[in-house]
Design a protein around this motif. Structure first.
Motif, PDB file in Angstrom:
ATOM      1  N   GLY A 202       0.805  -1.214   0.000  1.00 43.55           N
ATOM      2  CA  GLY A 202       0.000   0.000   0.000  1.00 43.55           C
ATOM      3  C   GLY A 202       0.837   1.262   0.000  1.00 43.55           C
ATOM      4  O   GLY A 202       2.057   1.244  -0.171  1.00 43.55           O
ATOM      5  N   GLY A 203       0.180   2.401   0.157  1.00 45.92           N
ATOM      6  CA  GLY A 203       0.895   3.663   0.272  1.00 45.92           C
ATOM      7  C   GLY A 203       1.426   4.172  -1.052  1.00 45.92           C
ATOM      8  O   GLY A 203       0.886   3.901  -2.121  1.00 45.92           O
ATOM      9  N   VAL A 223       3.853  -3.781  -5.947  1.00 46.22           N
ATOM     10  CA  VAL A 223       3.067  -2.946  -5.037  1.00 46.22           C
ATOM     11  C   VAL A 223       1.662  -3.529  -4.888  1.00 46.22           C
ATOM     12  O   VAL A 223       0.994  -3.813  -5.878  1.00 46.22           O
ATOM     13  CB  VAL A 223       2.976  -1.498  -5.559  1.00 46.22           C
ATOM     14  N   GLU A 224       1.241  -3.674  -3.637  1.00 45.46           N
ATOM     15  CA  GLU A 224      -0.102  -4.176  -3.349  1.00 45.46           C
ATOM     16  C   GLU A 224      -1.002  -3.024  -2.920  1.00 45.46           C
ATOM     17  O   GLU A 224      -0.917  -2.545  -1.799  1.00 45.46           O
ATOM     18  CB  GLU A 224      -0.057  -5.239  -2.248  1.00 45.46           C
ATOM     19  N   GLY A 225      -1.861  -2.580  -3.847  1.00 51.89           N
ATOM     20  CA  GLY A 225      -2.878  -1.597  -3.496  1.00 51.89           C
ATOM     21  C   GLY A 225      -2.370  -0.220  -3.172  1.00 51.89           C
ATOM     22  O   GLY A 225      -2.903   0.451  -2.294  1.00 51.89           O
ATOM     23  N   GLY A 226      -1.360   0.256  -3.875  1.00 49.52           N
ATOM     24  CA  GLY A 226      -0.817   1.572  -3.603  1.00 49.52           C
ATOM     25  C   GLY A 226      -0.774   2.449  -4.844  1.00 49.52           C
ATOM     26  O   GLY A 226      -1.473   2.200  -5.828  1.00 49.52           O
ATOM     27  N   MET A 227       0.062   3.466  -4.782  1.00 47.23           N
ATOM     28  CA  MET A 227       0.200   4.409  -5.889  1.00 47.23           C
ATOM     29  C   MET A 227       1.671   4.509  -6.267  1.00 47.23           C
ATOM     30  O   MET A 227       2.522   4.797  -5.416  1.00 47.23           O
ATOM     31  CB  MET A 227      -0.346   5.783  -5.510  1.00 47.23           C
ATOM     32  N   VAL A 228       1.986   4.295  -7.549  1.00 47.77           N
ATOM     33  CA  VAL A 228       3.358   4.309  -8.031  1.00 47.77           C
ATOM     34  C   VAL A 228       3.528   5.439  -9.036  1.00 47.77           C
ATOM     35  O   VAL A 228       2.728   5.580  -9.970  1.00 47.77           O
ATOM     36  CB  VAL A 228       3.734   2.976  -8.710  1.00 47.77           C
ATOM     37  N   THR A 229       4.585   6.233  -8.860  1.00 48.39           N
ATOM     38  CA  THR A 229       4.972   7.225  -9.857  1.00 48.39           C
ATOM     39  C   THR A 229       6.391   6.908 -10.311  1.00 48.39           C
ATOM     40  O   THR A 229       7.318   6.867  -9.491  1.00 48.39           O
ATOM     41  CB  THR A 229       4.918   8.651  -9.288  1.00 48.39           C
ATOM     42  N   GLY A 248      -4.475  -5.397  -6.977  1.00 42.65           N
ATOM     43  CA  GLY A 248      -5.602  -4.746  -6.321  1.00 42.65           C
ATOM     44  C   GLY A 248      -5.898  -3.396  -6.928  1.00 42.65           C
ATOM     45  O   GLY A 248      -6.042  -3.244  -8.143  1.00 42.65           O
ATOM     46  N   THR A 249      -5.954  -2.364  -6.097  1.00 44.74           N
ATOM     47  CA  THR A 249      -6.320  -1.017  -6.534  1.00 44.74           C
ATOM     48  C   THR A 249      -5.100  -0.157  -6.871  1.00 44.74           C
ATOM     49  O   THR A 249      -5.202   1.078  -6.934  1.00 44.74           O
ATOM     50  CB  THR A 249      -7.138  -0.315  -5.434  1.00 44.74           C
ATOM     51  N   THR A 250      -3.959  -0.767  -7.098  1.00 47.22           N
ATOM     52  CA  THR A 250      -2.742  -0.010  -7.392  1.00 47.22           C
ATOM     53  C   THR A 250      -2.895   0.836  -8.655  1.00 47.22           C
ATOM     54  O   THR A 250      -3.369   0.359  -9.682  1.00 47.22           O
ATOM     55  CB  THR A 250      -1.550  -0.962  -7.578  1.00 47.22           C
TER      56      THR A 250
END
Length: 268
Positions: A202-203, A223-229, A248-250
């Protein structure tokens, strides 16, 4: 029964004030060698001030280079912690603390199976942790029991150093859901076969540095359910490997064209 050995012990469990603590200093070029001792600790210190001017520590099987419990202050200017291929399940630097900001610059090389270069346990829930040292972990026998360069539950982790992981390894493992990890422009993470450069629960994951998934079935970032830039200086994906994997919601945003992809591989 194995009785552990200790190089230095500064145990201040009854800490009340600065008058009841210790200053632990490692001189430049000093050496603590416990490479032939199992389950032993080079430096154990609780409620102490740590001044590491570049000391060297060698660990053995299930050994710990430095075990620091609630350090009151930390100053590190280099030095090494090393373990050979036979020194399995070793930990280079273990820190249990709420001190923030926290920075490590120790160069750690642990080549044994299931070793951890640096383990940071954030007891405050708000630690800002930065690593500037060089961390190398060797091959692990199994992907389900990997060697790990850095493992931490800190609220914020910034990697400005270099992490190299062998086969079945994880470069940086962020276990706290909702935390932030930044691979700085000065940072590099590289892993081998079945390795994962960064695992993030997450995160937020910010990729600004260099990330290399070089072995078959390796992953740059998972990444599990996070935000990647992704603004990476360089993202290198070997053959039959993956660049960035989100479950998931990544959500993944790519702003970088500095991507090299091998045969039978996937970028995102």
């Amino acid at each position: 029964t194995i009785l552990p050995s200790y190089g230095i012990v500064a145990k201040n469990d009854n800490y009340v004030s600065s008058g009841t603590t210790s200053n632990v200093t490692l001189g430049s070029g000093s050496l603590i060698d416990l490479s032939n001792n199992q389950e032993s600790v080079g430096v154990y210190a609780s409620n102490s001030n740590i001044i590491d001017n570049g000391g060297d520590i060698k660990v053995g099987v299930k050994g710990i280079g430095m075990q620091l419990i609630n350090p009151l202050s930390m100053s590190m200017t280099g030095g090494t912690i090393t373990g050979s291929t036979t020194a399995s399940e070793a930990i280079g630097l273990y820190i249990e603390s709420g001190l923030t900001p926290l920075q490590t610059s120790k160069n750690v090389t642990l080549l044994g199976d299931k070793s951890v270069g640096i383990y940071v346990n954030d007891t405050s829930g708000s630690m800002n942790y930065t690593n500037t040292g060089t961390i190398t972990v060797g091959n692990a026998l199994s992907q389900s029991n990997p060697s790990v360069g850095i493992y931490s539950n800190a609220q914020s982790i910034t990697e400005q150093g270099n992490i190299t992981g062998g086969d079945n390894s994880i470069g940086l493992y962020s276990s706290k859901n909702g935390s932030t990890v930044t691979l700085d422009t000065a940072g590099t993470i590289s892993v081998g076969v079945n390795g994962t450069g960064i695992y993030k629960l997450g995160g937020i994951l910010q990729l600004d540095g260099t990330l290399k998934a070089l072995g078959n079935n390796s992953v740059g970032a998972y990444v599990e359910g996070g935000m990647v830039t992704n603004n990476s200086t360089s993202l290198v994906i070997g053959s039959s490997a993956y660049g960035i994997v989100g479950t998931g919601t990544t959500s993944i945003t790519n702003n970088s064209s500095n991507v090299t992809i091998g045969d039978n591989s996937v970028f995102i």
